[in-house]
Motif scaffolding. Structure first.
Motif, short mmCIF file in Angstrom:
data_model
loop_
_atom_site.label_atom_id
_atom_site.label_comp_id
_atom_site.label_asym_id
_atom_site.label_seq_id
_atom_site.Cartn_x
_atom_site.Cartn_y
_atom_site.Cartn_z
N SER A 1 0.82 -1.22 0.00
CA SER A 1 0.00 0.00 0.00
C SER A 1 0.86 1.26 0.00
O SER A 1 0.39 2.35 0.37
N TRP A 2 2.09 1.12 -0.45
CA TRP A 2 3.02 2.26 -0.41
C TRP A 2 2.81 3.17 -1.62
O TRP A 2 3.63 3.23 -2.55
N LEU A 3 1.70 3.88 -1.60
CA LEU A 3 1.36 4.72 -2.74
C LEU A 3 0.75 6.03 -2.27
O LEU A 3 -0.04 6.05 -1.32
N TYR B 1 -2.09 9.23 1.05
CA TYR B 1 -0.88 8.44 1.26
C TYR B 1 -1.27 7.07 1.79
O TYR B 1 -2.42 6.86 2.21
N ALA B 2 -0.34 6.16 1.75
CA ALA B 2 -0.62 4.77 2.13
C ALA B 2 -1.85 4.24 1.40
O ALA B 2 -2.69 3.54 1.98
N ALA B 3 -1.97 4.61 0.15
CA ALA B 3 -3.01 4.17 -0.79
C ALA B 3 -4.41 4.71 -0.50
O ALA B 3 -5.15 5.01 -1.45
N GLN C 1 2.62 8.17 -6.87
CA GLN C 1 4.03 8.01 -6.51
C GLN C 1 4.16 6.78 -5.64
O GLN C 1 3.41 6.61 -4.66
N ALA D 1 6.11 4.61 -2.86
CA ALA D 1 6.98 4.87 -1.72
C ALA D 1 7.51 3.57 -1.14
O ALA D 1 7.91 3.52 0.02
N PHE E 1 13.51 2.68 -3.04
CA PHE E 1 14.31 3.59 -3.86
C PHE E 1 14.65 2.91 -5.18
O PHE E 1 14.90 1.69 -5.21
N LEU F 1 12.43 6.26 -5.63
CA LEU F 1 11.01 6.62 -5.64
C LEU F 1 10.64 7.08 -7.05
O LEU F 1 11.43 7.72 -7.74
#
Lengths: 119, 105
Positions: free
Chosen positions: B30-32, B48-50, B88, B90, B93, B95
């Motif tokens: 869910s890193w979005l 953030y966090a989807a 984006q 997250a 790296f 990113l």
């Protein structure tokens, strides 16, 4: 209130260097990391790199890793991004952005600094 | 990790429901995040966090998804929502951002 205030626009010749500053206020500088993101005219966003304001660790994008240096001065709550050997395709608006504690998301951004590379 | 947004532009009217999709080239849990950018301005964090709504962002914005497929939905488009939207990742790296979706009248 949280603010990130960047230095003014620059015009550079190919091969020169530029150093952009980003002064933070309204929060404890060393508690939040700083990222740098650029945007060429009419183009999308491109992440350039990350610096830990706590210990100075960095991670740079492959495209610029051999030409960029990111630093911080905790005494003045200022982050710096230096880009060397400038090329015409480095012409862009450069943004500093504060990272959220919970992840690599950017909650506050500077106003942007236009760097123009032209002979 | 490559981030692919669709569509690249969408024409809509005030009051419309708008959905923008972002696909990651590999799973990012869910890193979005989703950002809104208006001409001449810095991007603004929306989600953030989807699916977590950033403080101060209107509730008509919502995010969903996990793994590789994500969606930003604007439930009822307002005049101030005409802008370009970026996803984006997250997760790791470097990113990376999606190419952007321009929401036009």
């Amino acid at each position: 209130q949280v603010q990130l205030v960047q230095s003014g626009g620059e015009v550079k010749k190919p091969g020169a260097s530029v150093k952009v500053s980003c002064k933070a206020s309204g929060y404890t500088f060393s508690n939040y990391d700083i990222n740098w993101v650029r945007q060429a005219p009419g183009q999308g966003l491109e992440w350039m790199g990350w610096i830990s304001t706590h210990n100075g660790n960095t991670n740079y994008a492959q495209k610029v890793y051999d030409r960029v240096t990111m630093t911080t001065d905790t005494s003045t709550s200022t982050a710096y991004m230096e880009l060397r050997s400038l090329r015409s395709d480095d012409t862009a608006v450069y943004y500093c952005a504060r990272g959220l504690v919970s992840g690599f998301y950017f909650d506050y951004w500077g106003q942007g600094t236009l760097v123009t590379v032209s002979s | 990790i490559q981030m692919t947004q669709s569509p690249s532009s969408v024409s809509a009217s005030v009051g419309d429901r708008v959905t923008i999709t972002c696909r990651a080239s590999q799973g990012i849990s869910s890193w979005l995040a989703w950002y809104q950018q208006k001409p001449g301005k810095a991007p603004k964090l929306l989600i953030y966090a989807a699916s977590s709504l950033q403080s101060g962002v209107p509730s008509r914005f919502s995010g969903s998804g996990s793994g590789t497929d994500f969606t930003l939905t604007i439930s009822s488009l307002q005049p101030e929502d005409f802008a370009t939207y970026y996803c984006q990742q997250a997760d790791s790296f470097p990113l990376t951002f999606g190419g952007g979706t321009k929401v036009e009248i």
